[in-house]
Design a protein around this motif. Structure first.
Motif, PDB file in Angstrom:
ATOM      1  N   ARG A  17      45.132  34.544  35.477  1.00  0.00           N
ATOM      2  CA  ARG A  17      44.270  35.731  35.478  1.00  0.00           C
ATOM      3  C   ARG A  17      43.811  35.975  36.910  1.00  0.00           C
ATOM      4  O   ARG A  17      42.731  35.540  37.309  1.00  0.00           O
ATOM      5  CB  ARG A  17      43.052  35.523  34.582  1.00  0.00           C
ATOM      6  CG  ARG A  17      42.269  36.808  34.382  1.00  0.00           C
ATOM      7  CD  ARG A  17      41.010  36.570  33.596  1.00  0.00           C
ATOM      8  NE  ARG A  17      40.304  37.809  33.357  1.00  0.00           N
ATOM      9  CZ  ARG A  17      39.609  38.456  34.295  1.00  0.00           C
ATOM     10  NH1 ARG A  17      39.548  37.998  35.524  1.00  0.00           N
ATOM     11  NH2 ARG A  17      38.971  39.569  33.997  1.00  0.00           N
ATOM     12  N   PRO A  18      44.625  36.653  37.721  1.00  0.00           N
ATOM     13  CA  PRO A  18      44.250  36.843  39.116  1.00  0.00           C
ATOM     14  C   PRO A  18      43.057  37.776  39.262  1.00  0.00           C
ATOM     15  O   PRO A  18      42.755  38.575  38.373  1.00  0.00           O
ATOM     16  CB  PRO A  18      45.502  37.452  39.735  1.00  0.00           C
ATOM     17  CG  PRO A  18      46.288  37.979  38.609  1.00  0.00           C
ATOM     18  CD  PRO A  18      45.921  37.187  37.401  1.00  0.00           C
ATOM     19  N   ARG A  19      42.358  37.634  40.368  1.00  0.00           N
ATOM     20  CA  ARG A  19      41.190  38.478  40.639  1.00  0.00           C
ATOM     21  C   ARG A  19      41.624  39.924  40.792  1.00  0.00           C
ATOM     22  O   ARG A  19      42.674  40.204  41.360  1.00  0.00           O
ATOM     23  CB  ARG A  19      40.524  38.009  41.938  1.00  0.00           C
ATOM     24  CG  ARG A  19      39.481  38.967  42.417  1.00  0.00           C
ATOM     25  CD  ARG A  19      38.332  38.307  43.105  1.00  0.00           C
ATOM     26  NE  ARG A  19      37.722  37.240  42.366  1.00  0.00           N
ATOM     27  CZ  ARG A  19      36.948  37.409  41.300  1.00  0.00           C
ATOM     28  NH1 ARG A  19      36.707  38.613  40.835  1.00  0.00           N
ATOM     29  NH2 ARG A  19      36.429  36.385  40.696  1.00  0.00           N
ATOM     30  N   HIS A  20      40.829  40.838  40.265  1.00  0.00           N
ATOM     31  CA  HIS A  20      41.132  42.266  40.370  1.00  0.00           C
ATOM     32  C   HIS A  20      40.216  42.876  41.416  1.00  0.00           C
ATOM     33  O   HIS A  20      39.102  43.265  41.103  1.00  0.00           O
ATOM     34  CB  HIS A  20      40.940  42.954  39.026  1.00  0.00           C
ATOM     35  CG  HIS A  20      41.762  42.348  37.924  1.00  0.00           C
ATOM     36  ND1 HIS A  20      43.130  42.277  37.981  1.00  0.00           N
ATOM     37  CD2 HIS A  20      41.414  41.742  36.776  1.00  0.00           C
ATOM     38  CE1 HIS A  20      43.579  41.686  36.886  1.00  0.00           C
ATOM     39  NE2 HIS A  20      42.560  41.336  36.151  1.00  0.00           N
ATOM     40  N   GLY A  21      40.643  42.906  42.637  1.00  0.00           N
ATOM     41  CA  GLY A  21      39.858  43.528  43.700  1.00  0.00           C
ATOM     42  C   GLY A  21      38.995  42.539  44.457  1.00  0.00           C
ATOM     43  O   GLY A  21      38.886  41.371  44.113  1.00  0.00           O
ATOM     44  N   SER A  22      38.366  43.048  45.499  1.00  0.00           N
ATOM     45  CA  SER A  22      37.570  42.214  46.394  1.00  0.00           C
ATOM     46  C   SER A  22      36.165  42.025  45.849  1.00  0.00           C
ATOM     47  O   SER A  22      35.591  42.925  45.233  1.00  0.00           O
ATOM     48  CB  SER A  22      37.484  42.891  47.759  1.00  0.00           C
ATOM     49  OG  SER A  22      36.552  42.237  48.568  1.00  0.00           O
ATOM     50  N   LEU A  23      35.597  40.843  46.103  1.00  0.00           N
ATOM     51  CA  LEU A  23      34.229  40.573  45.689  1.00  0.00           C
ATOM     52  C   LEU A  23      33.232  41.319  46.571  1.00  0.00           C
ATOM     53  O   LEU A  23      32.055  41.404  46.243  1.00  0.00           O
ATOM     54  CB  LEU A  23      33.949  39.067  45.766  1.00  0.00           C
ATOM     55  CG  LEU A  23      34.651  38.223  44.715  1.00  0.00           C
ATOM     56  CD1 LEU A  23      34.418  36.751  45.002  1.00  0.00           C
ATOM     57  CD2 LEU A  23      34.147  38.557  43.335  1.00  0.00           C
ATOM     58  N   GLY A  24      33.691  41.848  47.699  1.00  0.00           N
ATOM     59  CA  GLY A  24      32.812  42.605  48.588  1.00  0.00           C
ATOM     60  C   GLY A  24      32.377  43.931  47.996  1.00  0.00           C
ATOM     61  O   GLY A  24      31.421  44.541  48.485  1.00  0.00           O
TER      62      GLY A  24
END
Length: 126
Positions: A40-47
Protein backbone atom coordinates in the motif's frame (compact mmCIF):
# COMPACT_ATOMS: atom_id res chain seq x y z
CA UNK A 1 -13.63 -52.87 -0.75
CA UNK A 2 -11.65 -50.35 1.18
CA UNK A 3 -12.95 -49.52 4.61
CA UNK A 4 -13.56 -45.89 5.41
CA UNK A 5 -12.19 -44.96 8.79
CA UNK A 6 -12.74 -41.75 10.60
CA UNK A 7 -9.98 -39.21 11.02
CA UNK A 8 -10.14 -39.67 14.79
CA UNK A 9 -9.39 -43.39 14.50
CA UNK A 10 -6.63 -42.78 11.95
CA UNK A 11 -4.79 -40.02 13.87
CA UNK A 12 -5.74 -41.16 17.36
CA UNK A 13 -8.01 -39.40 19.80
CA UNK A 14 -7.56 -35.76 20.73
CA UNK A 15 -6.84 -36.74 24.34
CA UNK A 16 -3.90 -39.01 23.42
CA UNK A 17 -0.86 -37.64 25.33
CA UNK A 18 1.66 -39.09 22.87
CA UNK A 19 0.43 -36.81 20.11
CA UNK A 20 1.21 -33.07 19.98
CA UNK A 21 -1.74 -30.74 20.53
CA UNK A 22 -3.62 -29.77 17.39
CA UNK A 23 -2.36 -26.57 15.72
CA UNK A 24 -4.60 -23.53 15.76
CA UNK A 25 -4.27 -21.28 12.77
CA UNK A 26 -4.31 -17.59 13.66
CA UNK A 27 -4.37 -14.72 11.20
CA UNK A 28 -1.97 -12.21 12.67
CA UNK A 29 -1.91 -9.06 10.50
CA UNK A 30 0.95 -7.32 12.30
CA UNK A 31 3.66 -8.93 10.21
CA UNK A 32 1.63 -10.57 7.45
CA UNK A 33 2.06 -7.81 4.86
CA UNK A 34 5.28 -7.40 2.95
CA UNK A 35 7.05 -4.06 2.56
CA UNK A 36 4.63 -1.11 2.53
CA UNK A 37 6.12 0.14 -0.73
CA UNK A 38 4.54 -2.80 -2.53
CA UNK A 39 1.39 -3.50 -0.53
CA UNK A 40 0.00 0.00 0.00
CA UNK A 41 2.29 2.79 -1.20
CA UNK A 42 1.86 6.34 0.06
CA UNK A 43 -0.46 8.49 -2.05
CA UNK A 44 1.19 11.88 -2.29
CA UNK A 45 3.51 13.92 -0.12
CA UNK A 46 3.04 14.36 3.61
CA UNK A 47 3.89 18.04 3.11
CA UNK A 48 0.40 18.64 1.73
CA UNK A 49 -1.46 17.26 4.76
CA UNK A 50 -4.16 17.87 5.91
CA UNK A 51 -5.97 17.52 2.61
CA UNK A 52 -8.76 20.04 2.92
CA UNK A 53 -10.01 23.20 1.28
CA UNK A 54 -7.98 26.30 1.98
CA UNK A 55 -9.14 29.03 4.36
CA UNK A 56 -7.68 31.85 2.24
CA UNK A 57 -8.80 31.90 -1.37
CA UNK A 58 -6.10 34.21 -2.72
CA UNK A 59 -2.39 33.51 -2.74
CA UNK A 60 0.25 36.11 -2.09
CA UNK A 61 3.19 37.34 -4.11
CA UNK A 62 6.28 36.54 -2.06
CA UNK A 63 8.97 38.40 -4.01
CA UNK A 64 9.14 41.34 -6.37
CA UNK A 65 11.86 42.25 -8.89
CA UNK A 66 14.25 45.12 -8.09
CA UNK A 67 12.77 48.46 -9.10
CA UNK A 68 14.33 50.19 -12.11
CA UNK A 69 13.47 53.90 -11.91
CA UNK A 70 14.48 54.53 -15.54
CA UNK A 71 11.51 52.49 -16.82
CA UNK A 72 7.92 53.69 -17.11
CA UNK A 73 5.41 52.51 -14.46
CA UNK A 74 4.48 48.89 -15.15
CA UNK A 75 3.29 45.71 -13.47
CA UNK A 76 5.98 44.18 -11.31
CA UNK A 77 4.04 41.02 -10.47
CA UNK A 78 1.08 39.12 -11.85
CA UNK A 79 -0.83 36.46 -9.94
CA UNK A 80 -1.58 33.11 -11.57
CA UNK A 81 -2.42 29.61 -10.37
CA UNK A 82 -1.15 26.35 -11.78
CA UNK A 83 -4.29 24.69 -13.12
CA UNK A 84 -2.69 21.56 -14.57
CA UNK A 85 -0.22 20.14 -17.05
CA UNK A 86 -0.25 18.85 -20.60
CA UNK A 87 2.26 18.33 -23.40
CA UNK A 88 3.09 20.03 -26.68
CA UNK A 89 4.92 18.89 -29.80
CA UNK A 90 7.45 21.42 -31.11
CA UNK A 91 10.37 21.65 -33.51
CA UNK A 92 13.85 21.90 -31.98
CA UNK A 93 16.10 24.64 -33.35
CA UNK A 94 19.53 23.76 -31.96
CA UNK A 95 22.23 23.59 -34.65
CA UNK A 96 24.70 20.80 -33.88
CA UNK A 97 22.19 18.78 -31.85
CA UNK A 98 20.90 15.36 -32.90
CA UNK A 99 17.37 16.72 -32.48
CA UNK A 100 17.92 19.75 -34.76
CA UNK A 101 14.84 20.30 -36.99
CA UNK A 102 13.01 17.37 -35.38
CA UNK A 103 9.80 17.26 -33.35
CA UNK A 104 9.87 16.54 -29.62
CA UNK A 105 7.13 16.33 -27.01
CA UNK A 106 7.58 18.59 -23.96
CA UNK A 107 5.66 18.97 -20.72
CA UNK A 108 4.02 22.37 -20.17
CA UNK A 109 2.09 23.91 -17.27
CA UNK A 110 -1.35 25.46 -17.70
CA UNK A 111 -1.67 28.70 -15.74
CA UNK A 112 -4.96 30.29 -14.82
CA UNK A 113 -5.19 34.01 -14.01
CA UNK A 114 -8.13 35.22 -11.94
CA UNK A 115 -9.39 38.80 -12.34
CA UNK A 116 -6.98 41.13 -10.55
CA UNK A 117 -7.99 43.92 -8.18
CA UNK A 118 -5.60 46.85 -7.71
CA UNK A 119 -4.92 47.25 -4.02
CA UNK A 120 -2.29 49.97 -4.09
CA UNK A 121 0.49 51.61 -6.04
CA UNK A 122 3.79 53.27 -5.24
CA UNK A 123 4.73 56.72 -6.55
CA UNK A 124 8.10 58.46 -6.46
CA UNK A 125 8.66 62.23 -6.04
CA UNK A 126 11.95 63.89 -6.93
Amino acid sequence: LAQAISAQEHFGSEKDPSLPPPRKRRRDFTGAMSHRKFERPRHGSLGFLPRKRTKHVFGKIKSFPKDDKSKKPHFTAFMTYKAGMTHIVRDVDRPGSKLHKKEIAEAVSILEAPPMIVVGFVGYAE
